[in-house]
Design an enzyme around this catalytic site. Structure first.
Site, PDB file in Angstrom:
ATOM      1  N   HIS A   1      -2.931  12.028 -27.023  1.00 48.17           N
ATOM      2  CA  HIS A   1      -3.035  10.669 -26.570  1.00 48.17           C
ATOM      3  C   HIS A   1      -3.839  10.151 -27.654  1.00 48.17           C
ATOM      4  CE1 HIS A   1      -2.478  11.681 -21.996  1.00 48.17           C
ATOM      5  NE2 HIS A   1      -1.380  11.347 -22.789  1.00 48.17           N
TER       6      HIS A   1
ATOM      7  N   LYS B   1       5.525  23.065 -13.146  1.00 51.25           N
ATOM      8  CA  LYS B   1       5.146  21.832 -12.680  1.00 51.25           C
ATOM      9  C   LYS B   1       4.969  21.660 -11.449  1.00 51.25           C
ATOM     10  CE  LYS B   1       4.310  17.220 -14.076  1.00 51.25           C
ATOM     11  NZ  LYS B   1       4.105  15.916 -15.035  1.00 51.25           N
TER      12      LYS B   1
ATOM     13  N   GLU C   1      -5.541  17.032  -9.964  1.00 47.55           N
ATOM     14  CA  GLU C   1      -5.746  16.525 -10.470  1.00 47.55           C
ATOM     15  C   GLU C   1      -7.364  17.445 -10.809  1.00 47.55           C
ATOM     16  OE1 GLU C   1      -6.014  13.812 -14.016  1.00 47.55           O
ATOM     17  OE2 GLU C   1      -4.459  15.275 -14.340  1.00 47.55           O
TER      18      GLU C   1
ATOM     19  N   LYS D   1       2.548  11.631 -10.132  1.00 45.15           N
ATOM     20  CA  LYS D   1       1.374  10.237 -11.265  1.00 45.15           C
ATOM     21  C   LYS D   1       1.894   9.216 -11.569  1.00 45.15           C
ATOM     22  CE  LYS D   1      -1.339  12.030 -14.001  1.00 45.15           C
ATOM     23  NZ  LYS D   1      -2.420  13.778 -14.983  1.00 45.15           N
TER      24      LYS D   1
ATOM     25  N   HIS E   1       6.135  10.464 -27.539  1.00 46.63           N
ATOM     26  CA  HIS E   1       4.347  11.272 -26.617  1.00 46.63           C
ATOM     27  C   HIS E   1       5.175  12.540 -26.795  1.00 46.63           C
ATOM     28  CE1 HIS E   1       2.160  12.655 -24.184  1.00 46.63           C
ATOM     29  NE2 HIS E   1       2.964  13.458 -22.839  1.00 46.63           N
TER      30      HIS E   1
ATOM     31  N   GLU F   1       6.758  18.788 -24.221  1.00 42.56           N
ATOM     32  CA  GLU F   1       6.364  19.113 -23.328  1.00 42.56           C
ATOM     33  C   GLU F   1       7.201  20.547 -22.492  1.00 42.56           C
ATOM     34  OE1 GLU F   1       4.116  17.709 -21.257  1.00 42.56           O
ATOM     35  OE2 GLU F   1       3.970  16.070 -22.128  1.00 42.56           O
TER      36      GLU F   1
ATOM     37  N   ASN G   1      -2.368  19.178 -19.001  1.00 47.89           N
ATOM     38  CA  ASN G   1      -2.616  17.904 -19.748  1.00 47.89           C
ATOM     39  C   ASN G   1      -2.767  19.221 -21.182  1.00 47.89           C
ATOM     40  OD1 ASN G   1      -1.906  15.648 -18.565  1.00 47.89           O
ATOM     41  ND2 ASN G   1      -4.110  15.983 -18.077  1.00 47.89           N
TER      42      ASN G   1
ATOM     43  N   ARG H   1       1.141  -1.356   0.485  1.00 47.46           N
ATOM     44  CA  ARG H   1      -0.237   0.044  -0.207  1.00 47.46           C
ATOM     45  C   ARG H   1       0.811   1.483  -0.126  1.00 47.46           C
ATOM     46  NH1 ARG H   1      -2.795  -3.404   3.524  1.00 47.46           N
ATOM     47  NH2 ARG H   1      -5.333  -3.999   2.708  1.00 47.46           N
TER      48      ARG H   1
ATOM     49  N   ARG I   1      -4.667  21.624 -11.995  1.00 49.13           N
ATOM     50  CA  ARG I   1      -3.142  20.336 -12.826  1.00 49.13           C
ATOM     51  C   ARG I   1      -4.073  19.977 -14.334  1.00 49.13           C
ATOM     52  NH1 ARG I   1       0.056  16.489  -9.856  1.00 49.13           N
ATOM     53  NH2 ARG I   1       0.350  15.009 -11.415  1.00 49.13           N
TER      54      ARG I   1
ATOM     55  N   HIS J   1      -2.622  17.792 -24.354  1.00 49.52           N
ATOM     56  CA  HIS J   1      -2.631  15.929 -24.299  1.00 49.52           C
ATOM     57  C   HIS J   1      -4.322  15.101 -24.596  1.00 49.52           C
ATOM     58  CE1 HIS J   1       0.941  17.034 -22.200  1.00 49.52           C
ATOM     59  NE2 HIS J   1       1.300  15.977 -21.626  1.00 49.52           N
TER      60      HIS J   1
END
Length: 383
Positions: A271, A246, A256, A142, A283, A184, A264, A120, A260, A267
């Site tokens: 994506h 960031k 997010e 992330k 990417h 990025e 993206n 965990r 946040r 993206h």
């Protein structure tokens, strides 16, 4: 000699991102005294760096186990995740032991998820070895893996203990990968720090690769970076600024909500390209096209000027990044976008700009606008 820069990430579990050179001894020294065992997750191309880190960790009296995983996105699967769990279990890893992710963004995503899910949650130290990972994947907590249904749909938020960005390792990268990582960096300029854009615009000839226009494909080849001091100095400044953007965002919003989500930018469409291309595009190349798509959508929605759209194209194409995509794949792209994490039900949501440095959310835009934005970036040629 380049002086290291330390960038604090002031989340509920604060950590520091260090940007500098020859940082492996610092990585080894940063392992907590409470740890007895370290799992190093990496891929075969980085074996020499893993061996060097292995020696440094053993000199501290730590038991070191290496999990060598497939390179790039092939390593971000449930099967590879299970393999790492098996290694941890057979090596008797406890909650005080740690994981180190040494590699590109796929490795740091995987290593973070391994750490998040073992007992965990155990500590993870990230050592990104690509420009893309330094400014994006390794910072922000992330983590995740891919599934047949899409990219990063299974994951967890798990902040690292520290992040180490050693710019000297960039010398070993193909120039295509440097350029892809710059996508990025440019994104951070468009959403928050316009000085990034000015630095890139002033150094296009220094930063781009002569053959970078062919570099959208992840399996492409090119000469290694071989950075001179001028290029390294510029890249170090850009990395620091992008990491700062960031860090500021994730410190204010770890999990997010919309703040946040601004990270993206580009993206949702990017994506979709990656999914449609079965992850054979880099990417950064996909995100580059995605940013131009988002800029066109913002222009059609009356939020961004034509000059600001053209600035997207000029900067990205000036670096050698793609700014268009074949015009006969709309149905596949739309299906992929509906799987995006920002989508709610059937309602598409995009991050767009209402001016440089002013990201906003566009929810449920008129489908005709979305398709018109696609038409604006289509080249109607085979992929």
């Amino acid at each position: 000699m380049t002086v290291s820069r330390e960038i604090p990430v002031a989340t509920s579990s604060p950590y520091t991102v260090t940007v500098g050179q020859d940082l492996l001894p610092d990585v080894a020294a940063s392992v907590p005294e409470s740890a007895a065992r370290v799992l190093v997750v990496s891929a075969a191309p980085l074996r020499s760096q893993v061996d060097a880190l292995h020696r440094l960790l053993e000199e501290r009296g730590l038991t070191v186990v290496v999990a060598e995983v497939p390179d790039a996105e092939a390593g971000k699967t449930a099967e590879v995740l299970a393999f790492c769990w098996q290694v941890l279990g057979k090596s008797d890893f406890t909650r005080s032991d740690i994981v180190i992710g040494l590699g590109g963004g796929a490795v740091t995503d995987l290593a973070g998820f391994v750490a998040a899910t073992w007992l965990r949650g155990v500590g993870v130290i990230q050592v990104p070895t690509t420009l893309l990972a330094m400014v994006d994947a390794a910072v922000g907590g992330k983590t995740g893996i891919n599934t047949t249904e899409g990219k990063n749909l299974v994951g967890a938020f798990h902040e690292p203990l520290s992040v180490w960005c050693d710019t000297r390792v960039l010398d070993a990268l193909p120039r295509h990968d440097i350029v892809a990582g710059l996508a990025e960096v440019v994104k951070c300029g468009f959403i928050k720090d316009e000085e990034i854009l000015r630095i890139v615009e002033d150094n296009l000839a220094l930063l781009r690769a002569d053959d970078a226009q062919t570099g959208s494909r992840a399996d492409g080849h090119g000469s290694t970076a071989g950075l001179d001091e001028e290029a390294r100095t510029v890249l170090t400044e850009l990395i620091g600024r992008a990491v700062q953007v960031k860090a500021d965002v994730v410190a204010a919003d770890l999990k997010e909500s919309f703040l946040r989500e601004i990270l993206n930018y580009g993206h949702t469409f990017g994506h979709a390209i990656e999914y449609t291309e079965r992850y054979q595009w880099r990417h950064g190349a996909a995100v580059s096209v995605g940013m131009v798509f988002a800029a066109e959508l913002a222009h059609l929605a009356g939020r961004l000027s034509e000059d600001e759209v053209e600035r997207h194209r000029a900067i990205l194409s000036g670096l050698g990044l793609p700014v268009s995509y074949p015009g006969h794949r709309w149905d596949a792209l739309l299906t992929a976008m509906r799987r995006d994490k920002k989508t709610r039900g059937d309602l598409l949501r995009f991050v767009i700009l209402a001016g440089i440095g002013n990201p906003v959310r566009l929810e449920g835009p008129d489908p005709a606008l979305v398709q018109a934005a696609y038409a604006a970036i289509s080249d109607h040629s085979p992929a």
